[in-house]
Write a protein that holds these residues in place. Structure first.
Motif, PDB file in Angstrom:
ATOM      1  N   TYR A   8       0.834  -1.182   0.000  1.00 31.08           N
ATOM      2  CA  TYR A   8       0.000   0.000   0.000  1.00 31.08           C
ATOM      3  C   TYR A   8       0.877   1.244   0.000  1.00 31.08           C
ATOM      4  O   TYR A   8       1.976   1.259   0.565  1.00 31.08           O
ATOM      5  N   VAL A   9       0.372   2.315  -0.611  1.00 33.10           N
ATOM      6  CA  VAL A   9       1.065   3.590  -0.584  1.00 33.10           C
ATOM      7  C   VAL A   9       0.021   4.696  -0.472  1.00 33.10           C
ATOM      8  O   VAL A   9      -1.039   4.636  -1.117  1.00 33.10           O
ATOM      9  N   CYS A  10       0.294   5.692   0.359  1.00 31.97           N
ATOM     10  CA  CYS A  10      -0.610   6.831   0.483  1.00 31.97           C
ATOM     11  C   CYS A  10      -0.337   7.800  -0.664  1.00 31.97           C
ATOM     12  O   CYS A  10       0.808   8.253  -0.838  1.00 31.97           O
ATOM     13  N   PRO A  11      -1.337   8.158  -1.462  1.00 30.60           N
ATOM     14  CA  PRO A  11      -1.103   9.061  -2.589  1.00 30.60           C
ATOM     15  C   PRO A  11      -0.730  10.473  -2.160  1.00 30.60           C
ATOM     16  O   PRO A  11      -0.147  11.218  -2.942  1.00 30.60           O
ATOM     17  N   ARG A  12      -1.021  10.843  -0.907  1.00 29.15           N
ATOM     18  CA  ARG A  12      -0.672  12.171  -0.418  1.00 29.15           C
ATOM     19  C   ARG A  12       0.693  12.192   0.254  1.00 29.15           C
ATOM     20  O   ARG A  12       1.532  13.042  -0.041  1.00 29.15           O
ATOM     21  N   CYS A  13       0.912  11.272   1.178  1.00 29.82           N
ATOM     22  CA  CYS A  13       2.101  11.315   2.034  1.00 29.82           C
ATOM     23  C   CYS A  13       3.234  10.435   1.540  1.00 29.82           C
ATOM     24  O   CYS A  13       4.353  10.546   2.046  1.00 29.82           O
ATOM     25  N   ARG A  14       2.934   9.537   0.606  1.00 31.75           N
ATOM     26  CA  ARG A  14       3.900   8.556   0.105  1.00 31.75           C
ATOM     27  C   ARG A  14       4.350   7.586   1.197  1.00 31.75           C
ATOM     28  O   ARG A  14       5.392   6.959   1.097  1.00 31.75           O
ATOM     29  N   VAL A  15       3.580   7.477   2.261  1.00 32.18           N
ATOM     30  CA  VAL A  15       3.822   6.474   3.295  1.00 32.18           C
ATOM     31  C   VAL A  15       3.477   5.105   2.725  1.00 32.18           C
ATOM     32  O   VAL A  15       2.486   4.953   2.007  1.00 32.18           O
ATOM     33  N   HIS A  16       4.290   4.096   3.041  1.00 37.58           N
ATOM     34  CA  HIS A  16       4.068   2.732   2.573  1.00 37.58           C
ATOM     35  C   HIS A  16       3.682   1.822   3.733  1.00 37.58           C
ATOM     36  O   HIS A  16       4.044   2.080   4.885  1.00 37.58           O
ATOM     37  N   SER A  17       2.968   0.757   3.400  1.00 36.55           N
ATOM     38  CA  SER A  17       2.628  -0.257   4.391  1.00 36.55           C
ATOM     39  C   SER A  17       2.524  -1.604   3.686  1.00 36.55           C
ATOM     40  O   SER A  17       1.938  -1.684   2.593  1.00 36.55           O
ATOM     41  N   PRO A  18       3.051  -2.669   4.283  1.00 37.25           N
ATOM     42  CA  PRO A  18       2.846  -3.993   3.693  1.00 37.25           C
ATOM     43  C   PRO A  18       1.380  -4.393   3.785  1.00 37.25           C
ATOM     44  O   PRO A  18       0.683  -4.046   4.755  1.00 37.25           O
ATOM     45  N   VAL A  19       0.908  -5.100   2.796  1.00 37.32           N
ATOM     46  CA  VAL A  19      -0.494  -5.484   2.747  1.00 37.32           C
ATOM     47  C   VAL A  19      -0.869  -6.379   3.924  1.00 37.32           C
ATOM     48  O   VAL A  19      -1.984  -6.304   4.443  1.00 37.32           O
ATOM     49  N   ASP A  20       0.054  -7.205   4.378  1.00 36.21           N
ATOM     50  CA  ASP A  20      -0.277  -8.158   5.442  1.00 36.21           C
ATOM     51  C   ASP A  20      -0.276  -7.524   6.831  1.00 36.21           C
ATOM     52  O   ASP A  20      -0.520  -8.208   7.831  1.00 36.21           O
ATOM     53  N   ALA A  21      -0.053  -6.205   6.938  1.00 34.01           N
ATOM     54  CA  ALA A  21      -0.042  -5.547   8.241  1.00 34.01           C
ATOM     55  C   ALA A  21      -1.449  -5.214   8.737  1.00 34.01           C
ATOM     56  O   ALA A  21      -1.620  -4.805   9.888  1.00 34.01           O
ATOM     57  N   LEU A  22      -2.477  -5.361   7.882  1.00 32.85           N
ATOM     58  CA  LEU A  22      -3.864  -5.043   8.225  1.00 32.85           C
ATOM     59  C   LEU A  22      -4.055  -3.566   8.587  1.00 32.85           C
ATOM     60  O   LEU A  22      -5.009  -3.199   9.273  1.00 32.85           O
ATOM     61  N   THR A  23      -3.144  -2.720   8.119  1.00 30.56           N
ATOM     62  CA  THR A  23      -3.284  -1.272   8.311  1.00 30.56           C
ATOM     63  C   THR A  23      -4.212  -0.753   7.221  1.00 30.56           C
ATOM     64  O   THR A  23      -3.872  -0.777   6.043  1.00 30.56           O
ATOM     65  N   HIS A  30      -4.461   9.727   7.518  1.00 32.24           N
ATOM     66  CA  HIS A  30      -5.700   8.966   7.693  1.00 32.24           C
ATOM     67  C   HIS A  30      -6.502   8.854   6.405  1.00 32.24           C
ATOM     68  O   HIS A  30      -7.706   8.566   6.439  1.00 32.24           O
ATOM     69  N   GLY A  31      -5.844   9.051   5.272  1.00 34.60           N
ATOM     70  CA  GLY A  31      -6.509   8.908   3.990  1.00 34.60           C
ATOM     71  C   GLY A  31      -6.463   7.484   3.481  1.00 34.60           C
ATOM     72  O   GLY A  31      -5.785   6.614   4.037  1.00 34.60           O
ATOM     73  N   PRO A  32      -7.184   7.191   2.395  1.00 36.31           N
ATOM     74  CA  PRO A  32      -7.208   5.841   1.826  1.00 36.31           C
ATOM     75  C   PRO A  32      -5.909   5.511   1.094  1.00 36.31           C
ATOM     76  O   PRO A  32      -5.186   6.396   0.637  1.00 36.31           O
ATOM     77  N   TRP A  33      -5.651   4.218   0.993  1.00 33.44           N
ATOM     78  CA  TRP A  33      -4.455   3.738   0.304  1.00 33.44           C
ATOM     79  C   TRP A  33      -4.655   3.682  -1.204  1.00 33.44           C
ATOM     80  O   TRP A  33      -5.764   3.500  -1.690  1.00 33.44           O
ATOM     81  N   ASP A  34      -3.557   3.782  -1.936  1.00 37.41           N
ATOM     82  CA  ASP A  34      -3.442   3.280  -3.294  1.00 37.41           C
ATOM     83  C   ASP A  34      -2.591   2.019  -3.238  1.00 37.41           C
ATOM     84  O   ASP A  34      -2.065   1.650  -2.182  1.00 37.41           O
ATOM     85  N   LEU A  35      -2.445   1.367  -4.373  1.00 39.75           N
ATOM     86  CA  LEU A  35      -1.703   0.114  -4.431  1.00 39.75           C
ATOM     87  C   LEU A  35      -0.516   0.257  -5.370  1.00 39.75           C
ATOM     88  O   LEU A  35      -0.656   0.775  -6.485  1.00 39.75           O
TER      89      LEU A  35
END
Length: 376
Positions: A8-23, A30-35
């Motif tokens: 996952y990647v935030c389109p605003r902040c460019r923060v990343h998260s692994p999909v298996d983290a359930l974040t 607090h915005g929605p993810w892109d992929l």
């Protein structure tokens, strides 16, 4: 297996998260993810021998690296003419009788691989029904939050699939707030059709099917109903992928339709704004499924429409009722939200070339709307 998943990647902040983290959302804004996902071109000539579900477009889909996958045979809905130059795709003929199956199958497949303690969804009806059905297919525990006043037929459908219902006092926004609070509980997979981008990669198959149905081309105009924008954003994804891979020569205009009663995106678009001007006042409308006062992906929706040279249209309650009756007289019984695009096209005819619109939900879910409902 999880290593093959994208991030996952935030389109605003460019923060990343692994999909298996359930974040389920960006921890910073607090915005929605892109992929982070790059599709490969789909071979049109190979499709005739492929599985008859949306997984046939596996090069374009995340989670397509493993078989068998969750499926109820979703997709491949008929494309039928309504009038000269206007055709409808009958997405109300999906397994749970709405287009939401396109995204729900992706979320259920992802949840199946992650094995959470429970799957949680919130919905005004159709998305919750679809999540419940596909979780049942995948053998997953599921709870669905719905607002009070949700159609009894939709509640019955959700229960029939074995999901547990939580009925929230108040409107759709109150339901979303309650679900998001519960989504942070440990072991919960939030199957949000708004925040989780896998849903959009499911809805984009709507356009891939049009491309296949039309022999490798796209319509000149695609008209879609917009509340949270999941179908429109999926369509925009598919258009960019097909165009980027050289599989179509031009991009169709994306025309978004909202109910006049709750139309924050249309107001922002026509004001030239990049985000909604203010959350809309929620007024009663027959198109309850798109009555979203503050869509989290508002900026993305506005950019997608503008990038294609499209526009926003709004429809009145009388136009919604008349369109539902008109379609029923043509043999197509569609719920009152699902007729919004036909109402808009009837009110603003004259587009050149081929226009395609979806009929998104079955009339059996809600019944025929009374003509006097919601008039202001």
């Amino acid at each position: 297996m999880l290593a093959l998943m994208t991030a996952y990647v935030c389109p605003r902040c460019r923060v990343h998260s692994p999909v298996d983290a359930l974040t389920w959302r960006c921890p910073r804004c607090h915005g929605p993810w892109d992929l982070e996902f790059t599709s490969a071109p789909v071979s049109l000539t190979s499709l005739g021998s492929r599985v008859n579900s949306l997984w046939r477009y596996e090069e374009a889909l995340p989670l397509a690296t493993e078989t068998p996958r969750v499926t109820l045979g979703e997709g491949r809905t008929p494309l039928v003419p309504l009038t000269d130059g206007v055709s409808a795709k009958l997405d109300f003929l999906m397994p749970t009788l709405s287009f939401k199956d396109r995204g729900a199958v992706m979320l259920a497949e992802l949840a199946r691989r992650l094995s959470p303690r429970r799957v949680l969804a919130d919905s005004s009806g159709n998305a919750g029904t679809a999540i419940a059905a596909y979780c049942a297919r995948a053998g997953l525990d599921c709870v669905v939050y719905v607002p009070e006043g949700t159609s009894a037929k939709k509640l019955e459908q959700i229960r029939a699939h074995g999901a547990r219902l939580t009925v929230v006092p108040g409107d759709r926004e109150a339901t979303a707030r309650a679900a998001r609070a519960a989504a942070d509980e440990p072991g919960t997979f939030y199957a949000s059709h708004v925040y989780n981008p896998h849903f959009l990669h499911g809805t984009k198959t709507y356009v891939y099917e049009l491309w296949e149905d039309l022999g490798g081309r796209l319509p000149d105009t695609i008209v879609v109903p917009v509340g949270n924008g999941t179908l429109l954003l999926g369509a925009a994804l598919a258009v960019e992928e097909l165009y980027g891979h050289g599989l179509v020569d031009t991009r169709p205009a994306l025309v978004a339709v909202q109910a006049e009663a709750v139309s924050p995106l249309a107001a922002a678009f026509h004001a030239g704004a990049d985000e909604i001007l203010a959350p809309a006042t929620v007024r009663p409308t027959l198109a309850e499924g798109i009555a979203i006062p503050n869509p989290p992906r508002a900026g993305q929706i506005l950019r997608a429409v503008r990038a294609t040279g499209g526009t926003f249209l709004t429809v009145t309650e009388d136009q919604l009722h008349t369109a539902q009756v008109d379609l029923a007289r043509r043999g197509l019984f569609v719920e009152s939200t699902g007729v919004a695009c036909w109402a808009a096209v009837r009110a603003a005819p004259g587009r050149e070339g081929l226009t395609v619109l979806p009929l998104c939900g079955a009339g059996a879910k809600t019944g025929l709307s009374p003509s006097s409902t919601c008039r202001a």
